[in-house]
Design a protein around this motif. Structure first.
Motif, PDB file in Angstrom:
ATOM      1  N   LYS B  50      93.112  67.048  54.823  1.00  0.00           N
ATOM      2  CA  LYS B  50      94.013  66.243  53.714  1.00  0.00           C
ATOM      3  C   LYS B  50      94.762  66.687  52.613  1.00  0.00           C
ATOM      4  O   LYS B  50      95.956  66.832  52.963  1.00  0.00           O
ATOM      5  N   SER B  51      94.224  67.515  52.233  1.00  0.00           N
ATOM      6  CA  SER B  51      95.007  68.568  51.187  1.00  0.00           C
ATOM      7  C   SER B  51      95.605  69.912  52.658  1.00  0.00           C
ATOM      8  O   SER B  51      97.445  69.768  50.955  1.00  0.00           O
ATOM      9  N   LEU B  52      95.559  70.198  53.041  1.00  0.00           N
ATOM     10  CA  LEU B  52      96.953  70.633  54.064  1.00  0.00           C
ATOM     11  C   LEU B  52      98.112  69.859  53.983  1.00  0.00           C
ATOM     12  O   LEU B  52      98.976  70.304  54.214  1.00  0.00           O
ATOM     13  N   ASP B  53      98.400  68.302  54.857  1.00  0.00           N
ATOM     14  CA  ASP B  53      98.401  67.962  54.551  1.00  0.00           C
ATOM     15  C   ASP B  53      99.457  67.755  53.401  1.00  0.00           C
ATOM     16  O   ASP B  53     100.672  67.391  53.595  1.00  0.00           O
ATOM     17  N   ASP B  54      98.674  67.119  52.756  1.00  0.00           N
ATOM     18  CA  ASP B  54      99.633  67.158  51.081  1.00  0.00           C
ATOM     19  C   ASP B  54     100.628  67.870  50.855  1.00  0.00           C
ATOM     20  O   ASP B  54     101.576  68.357  49.923  1.00  0.00           O
ATOM     21  N   LEU B  55      99.401  69.406  50.995  1.00  0.00           N
ATOM     22  CA  LEU B  55     100.456  70.358  50.600  1.00  0.00           C
ATOM     23  C   LEU B  55     101.988  70.871  51.274  1.00  0.00           C
ATOM     24  O   LEU B  55     102.673  70.922  51.144  1.00  0.00           O
ATOM     25  N   MET B  56     101.326  70.332  52.317  1.00  0.00           N
ATOM     26  CA  MET B  56     102.913  70.718  53.514  1.00  0.00           C
ATOM     27  C   MET B  56     103.373  69.758  52.770  1.00  0.00           C
ATOM     28  O   MET B  56     104.850  69.775  53.093  1.00  0.00           O
ATOM     29  N   SER B  57     103.352  68.422  53.162  1.00  0.00           N
ATOM     30  CA  SER B  57     104.787  67.111  52.372  1.00  0.00           C
ATOM     31  C   SER B  57     105.253  67.594  50.804  1.00  0.00           C
ATOM     32  O   SER B  57     106.349  67.603  51.123  1.00  0.00           O
ATOM     33  N   GLN B  58     104.776  67.994  50.308  1.00  0.00           N
ATOM     34  CA  GLN B  58     104.887  68.337  48.723  1.00  0.00           C
ATOM     35  C   GLN B  58     105.970  69.833  48.733  1.00  0.00           C
ATOM     36  O   GLN B  58     106.812  69.843  48.538  1.00  0.00           O
ATOM     37  N   ARG B  59     105.240  70.834  50.113  1.00  0.00           N
ATOM     38  CA  ARG B  59     106.556  72.282  50.150  1.00  0.00           C
ATOM     39  C   ARG B  59     107.611  71.188  51.188  1.00  0.00           C
ATOM     40  O   ARG B  59     108.834  72.006  50.804  1.00  0.00           O
ATOM     41  N   THR B  60     108.177  70.165  51.986  1.00  0.00           N
ATOM     42  CA  THR B  60     108.459  69.913  52.117  1.00  0.00           C
ATOM     43  C   THR B  60     110.026  69.138  51.472  1.00  0.00           C
ATOM     44  O   THR B  60     111.022  68.776  51.105  1.00  0.00           O
ATOM     45  N   ALA B  61     108.840  68.341  50.526  1.00  0.00           N
ATOM     46  CA  ALA B  61     109.832  67.877  49.433  1.00  0.00           C
ATOM     47  C   ALA B  61     110.821  68.564  48.751  1.00  0.00           C
ATOM     48  O   ALA B  61     111.565  68.705  48.095  1.00  0.00           O
ATOM     49  N   GLU B  62     109.586  69.948  48.226  1.00  0.00           N
ATOM     50  CA  GLU B  62     110.153  70.740  47.529  1.00  0.00           C
ATOM     51  C   GLU B  62     111.939  71.744  47.814  1.00  0.00           C
ATOM     52  O   GLU B  62     112.749  71.898  47.266  1.00  0.00           O
ATOM     53  N   ARG B  63     111.179  71.853  49.436  1.00  0.00           N
ATOM     54  CA  ARG B  63     112.630  72.379  50.322  1.00  0.00           C
ATOM     55  C   ARG B  63     113.462  71.745  49.918  1.00  0.00           C
ATOM     56  O   ARG B  63     114.830  71.698  49.303  1.00  0.00           O
ATOM     57  N   ALA B  64     113.722  70.163  50.361  1.00  0.00           N
ATOM     58  CA  ALA B  64     114.700  69.254  49.864  1.00  0.00           C
ATOM     59  C   ALA B  64     115.293  69.126  48.931  1.00  0.00           C
ATOM     60  O   ALA B  64     116.628  68.885  48.428  1.00  0.00           O
ATOM     61  N   GLN B  65     114.591  69.492  47.779  1.00  0.00           N
ATOM     62  CA  GLN B  65     114.839  68.737  45.988  1.00  0.00           C
ATOM     63  C   GLN B  65     115.862  70.852  45.744  1.00  0.00           C
ATOM     64  O   GLN B  65     117.024  70.332  45.535  1.00  0.00           O
ATOM     65  N   LYS B  66     115.154  71.506  46.734  1.00  0.00           N
ATOM     66  CA  LYS B  66     115.524  73.256  46.205  1.00  0.00           C
ATOM     67  C   LYS B  66     117.501  72.872  46.893  1.00  0.00           C
ATOM     68  O   LYS B  66     117.939  73.463  46.708  1.00  0.00           O
ATOM     69  N   SER B  67     117.051  72.782  47.919  1.00  0.00           N
ATOM     70  CA  SER B  67     118.743  72.221  49.413  1.00  0.00           C
ATOM     71  C   SER B  67     119.185  71.510  48.432  1.00  0.00           C
ATOM     72  O   SER B  67     120.581  71.633  48.129  1.00  0.00           O
ATOM     73  N   LEU B  68     118.966  70.189  47.707  1.00  0.00           N
ATOM     74  CA  LEU B  68     119.892  69.243  47.342  1.00  0.00           C
ATOM     75  C   LEU B  68     120.799  70.073  45.945  1.00  0.00           C
ATOM     76  O   LEU B  68     121.465  69.733  45.745  1.00  0.00           O
ATOM     77  N   ALA B  69     119.481  70.641  45.063  1.00  0.00           N
ATOM     78  CA  ALA B  69     119.844  71.179  43.693  1.00  0.00           C
ATOM     79  C   ALA B  69     121.230  72.316  44.448  1.00  0.00           C
ATOM     80  O   ALA B  69     122.034  72.810  43.046  1.00  0.00           O
ATOM     81  N   ASP B  70     120.973  73.194  45.435  1.00  0.00           N
ATOM     82  CA  ASP B  70     121.757  74.467  45.564  1.00  0.00           C
ATOM     83  C   ASP B  70     122.681  73.502  45.768  1.00  0.00           C
ATOM     84  O   ASP B  70     124.200  73.824  45.694  1.00  0.00           O
ATOM     85  N   ALA B  71     123.164  72.571  46.592  1.00  0.00           N
ATOM     86  CA  ALA B  71     124.444  71.752  47.093  1.00  0.00           C
ATOM     87  C   ALA B  71     125.452  71.608  46.018  1.00  0.00           C
ATOM     88  O   ALA B  71     126.182  71.453  46.063  1.00  0.00           O
ATOM     89  N   GLN B  72     124.921  70.518  45.350  1.00  0.00           N
ATOM     90  CA  GLN B  72     124.880  70.013  44.485  1.00  0.00           C
ATOM     91  C   GLN B  72     125.728  71.182  43.178  1.00  0.00           C
ATOM     92  O   GLN B  72     126.360  70.859  42.061  1.00  0.00           O
ATOM     93  N   SER B  73     124.806  72.295  42.881  1.00  0.00           N
ATOM     94  CA  SER B  73     125.216  73.272  42.282  1.00  0.00           C
ATOM     95  C   SER B  73     126.774  74.165  42.891  1.00  0.00           C
ATOM     96  O   SER B  73     127.249  74.605  42.659  1.00  0.00           O
ATOM     97  N   LYS B  74     127.108  73.839  43.902  1.00  0.00           N
ATOM     98  CA  LYS B  74     127.576  74.386  44.704  1.00  0.00           C
ATOM     99  C   LYS B  74     129.401  73.690  44.928  1.00  0.00           C
ATOM    100  O   LYS B  74     130.669  73.492  44.952  1.00  0.00           O
ATOM    101  N   LEU B  75     128.692  71.911  44.753  1.00  0.00           N
ATOM    102  CA  LEU B  75     129.979  70.972  43.834  1.00  0.00           C
ATOM    103  C   LEU B  75     131.329  70.992  43.220  1.00  0.00           C
ATOM    104  O   LEU B  75     130.344  72.148  41.740  1.00  0.00           O
ATOM    105  N   LYS B  76     131.408  70.847  43.215  1.00  0.00           N
ATOM    106  CA  LYS B  76     132.731  71.205  41.799  1.00  0.00           C
ATOM    107  C   LYS B  76     133.293  70.273  41.432  1.00  0.00           C
ATOM    108  O   LYS B  76     133.708  69.004  41.881  1.00  0.00           O
ATOM    109  N   THR B  77     132.098  69.838  40.245  1.00  0.00           N
ATOM    110  CA  THR B  77     131.363  68.734  39.247  1.00  0.00           C
ATOM    111  C   THR B  77     132.915  69.102  37.969  1.00  0.00           C
ATOM    112  O   THR B  77     133.008  69.490  38.110  1.00  0.00           O
ATOM    113  N   GLU B  78     133.398  67.319  38.205  1.00  0.00           N
ATOM    114  CA  GLU B  78     134.678  67.718  36.998  1.00  0.00           C
ATOM    115  C   GLU B  78     133.684  66.980  35.542  1.00  0.00           C
ATOM    116  O   GLU B  78     132.414  65.434  36.314  1.00  0.00           O
ATOM    117  N   PRO B  79     133.983  66.706  35.091  1.00  0.00           N
ATOM    118  CA  PRO B  79     132.911  65.323  33.548  1.00  0.00           C
ATOM    119  C   PRO B  79     133.572  63.975  33.335  1.00  0.00           C
ATOM    120  O   PRO B  79     134.392  64.409  34.062  1.00  0.00           O
TER     121      PRO B  79
END
Lengths: 53, 585
Positions: B50-79
């Protein structure tokens, strides 16, 4: 087709508009796919590319 | 021989594995844990699993969050203040960074004249966070793979965490491709997805007898489990680091197709699709001319029409590279051009077309040029309007640009050949040619002027391409008659002939091509859409065309000296400064 492509590339906006209205893109696409010779198909590809720019 | 392989998913890069005598395996992972893998469920520790499964899920979520943050940082946002500006069109979108750091998308609604909030940006298509659907299933990636020119690209689906070998094999099987491409497909996947997004293939081993041959595969130095050789080495990817490098150092975009996989050493065609499409022939800078001729047929037809075989044969021979024709032969040709009826002109025009290519060597003179131009205009303008006349006249018109004297002579008759008041019969023959001639002789960009109503359609020409009818035009009153147009009063129009001279190479090329095209196609009937009048332009009544139809010189009193925006006057093309007297160069 080559010179028509030159016209489309170098001509004014109205020349391009006219070429588009005349349906040259469709003609070029048809010839690009089923032109008689390889040179014809290549020239048609050029024209198609010029029309898309 | 018994062979087997085991694959373990670990939350990070794993080191070398060790096999125990009871067939269990021990792995050490970058997260600091040492795990013992066993095929016997009796020895399974539920808490560890279970610990391994939780860890894998956490890593997957972290990757998704990091990917989204990277993508948003590349977006041209406006105020948010950018929403105070109206959108330029209905459906225009803006990405706004709201207070609190939330990135949201807004769309302009033309109906309500407001920006409507579409929602928070939770993923960006193309950055790996957006799911793509293929075959009814959602995947993190769906690559386009070009295997053959002209064939549609093959789809290679892949999910984060998948085994690239499995994905490659499935892809090759479903596509009917040989397994020799597997390593290249795996390479492609790893390079585009990133080593951290594929399954950590931590252990492969083949059992020969009693485990005598064990092959370890670790990240960064993986071994092909099927061949035992080095399968791929992610280019310079540190453990846990992204790869993403394109072959050759370029940046690959697996979503747009720009980085479609192409097997480099494949025996079958495999050209890269990320190369920018290039023209093969364009732009054409060499003038085209109608240089092919069947002199036998021409001479036979001339003989049939009653021409002197000797004189015409001499001219034809000169056109074909022989000696220059005698003056008598040229004079005979001029006589025929001036006197023969319209329905017999086309073989003469064909001869003149070839004469134009050789110039003086084929007997070109001022007299011949004037006669050829007049015959060309006559063959187009007068009845019966034979298709053969239209074709040969157009070809002759194009070839005439090869010779300066002939060009000047033909420009004097340009309006007769290309434009006249009786357009119905010629319209289908020279539509593009005439439109080009009228609209392309000057690079200036001004508002359009309607030239004339031809067969129910309006044609436009820019005012700076029209010259005012002048008294000196009396000698050539039919030059490019243009009626009912408006013109910039302050503009000093350029003589059309001069404009053509400046870039006749380009124009000649176009003339030839357009003529050749219109020869085979009935453009107006098949493509009835024609250019629209410019905004604000009011169509003058049909009767506003030149009342005299420019058939005779405008009188001194009626010839307008300047163009008036509201005047319905007759405008004519200024003749070239040089006349046919300048021939013979």
């Amino acid at each position: 087709m080559i010179a028509l492509g030159t016209l489309v590339l170098n001509g004014s906006a109205e020349c391009k508009s006219l070429a588009s209205d005349l349906g040259l893109a469709d003609v070029a696409e048809a010839l690009r796919v089923s032109g008689g010779t390889e040179r014809t198909r290549e020239a048609a590809g050029d024209l198609k590319l010029a029309m898309s720019r | 021989m018994e062979s087997a392989s085991r694959r373990y998913r670990t939350p990070g890069a794993s080191g070398p594995s060790i096999f125990l005598p009871n067939a269990d395996a021990v792995t050490c992972c970058a997260d600091g844990a040492v795990r013992v893998w066993s095929a016997e469920t009796a020895r399974t520790d539920p808490d560890a699993a279970k610990s391994l499964d939780d860890l894998m899920s956490q890593r997957t979520a972290e990757r998704a969050q990091k990917s989204l943050a990277d993508a948003q940082s590349k977006l041209k946002t406006e105020p948010p203040s950018a929403l105070l500006t109206p959108g330029d069109r209905d459906g225009a979108t803006k990405v706004i960074k709201e207070e609190g750091g939330v990135v949201a998308a807004y769309a302009w609604s033309a109906a309500s004249a407001t920006w409507e909030r579409l929602g928070e940006v939770t993923g960006v298509s193309g950055d790996g966070s957006g799911k793509k659907t293929y075959g009814g299933k959602e995947y993190d990636y769906v690559f386009d793979v070009d295997f053959k020119d002209g064939a549609p690209p093959l789809k290679l689906p892949f999910d984060n965490g998948d085994n690239p070998y499995d994905a490659a094999e499935t892809f090759l099987e479903t596509s009917g491709l040989p397994m020799e491409y597997r390593e290249q497909v795996v390479n492609f996947i790893v390079q585009n997805v990133g080593a951290e997004n594929v399954t950590q293939v931590s252990l492969f081993y083949s059992r020969v007898g009693n485990l005598t041959d064990v092959v370890f595969c670790v990240q960064g130095a993986n071994v092909d489990p099927f061949t035992g050789s080095g399968a791929y080495v992610p280019g310079g990817a540190a453990p846990g680091g992204a790869s993403g490098g394109a072959p050759g150092g370029g940046s690959y975009d697996p979503f747009t197709g720009g980085g479609a996989y192409v097997p480099s050493a494949a025996p079958t065609p495999g050209t890269s699709s990320n190369a920018a499409p290039a023209f093969k022939f364009l732009p054409m800078k060499t003038p085209l001319a109608f240089e092919a001729a069947k002199f036998d047929g021409i001479l036979k037809k001339l003989s049939e029409f009653g021409a002197e075989d000797g004189a015409m044969g001499e001219v034809a021979a000169a056109c074909n590279g022989g000696d220059p024709p005698g003056a008598a032969s040229v004079a005979t040709l001029v006589t025929y051009l001036n006197t023969w009826p319209v329905d017999k002109l086309f073989p003469l025009l064909d001869v003149c077309r070839m004469v134009a290519l050789r110039g003086e060597a084929a007997g070109v003179s001022a007299e011949l040029a004037a006669a050829a131009a007049a015959a060309c205009a006559r063959s187009v303008a007068e009845t019966p309007r034979l298709p053969a006349n239209l074709l040969t006249a157009g070809r002759l018109f194009c070839n005439a640009f090869k010779h300066a004297g002939l060009r000047d002579a033909f420009l004097l008759h340009a309006s007769q050949i290309l434009v006249s008041d009786d357009e119905a019969s010629r319209f289908r023959s020279f539509p593009l040619l005439r439109i080009w001639f009228l609209s392309s002789v000057s690079p200036c960009d001004r508002s359009l002027v309607r030239v004339s109503t031809i067969a129910g359609r309006d044609f436009f020409v820019r005012p700076d391409r029209i010259t005012q009818c002048r008294r000196s035009h009396r000698r050539t009153p039919r030059e490019l008659s243009v009626a009912g147009g408006t013109c910039d009063r302050a503009h000093t129009p350029l003589p059309l002939a001069n404009a053509v001279r400046r870039s006749d190479t380009f124009h000649f090329n176009l003339l030839t091509a357009v003529l050749d095209s219109t020869r085979r196609m009935d453009w107006p009937r098949r493509h009835p859409r024609m250019p629209r009048p410019p905004p604000g332009w009011r169509s003058p009544p049909r009767s506003s065309t030149c009342p005299r139809a420019c058939t005779r010189p405008p009188s001194r009193a009626s010839a307008p000296r300047r163009l008036s925006p509201r005047a319905q006057s007759c405008y004519c093309l200024a003749p070239p400064a040089t006349t046919t007297a300048g021939l013979g160069r």
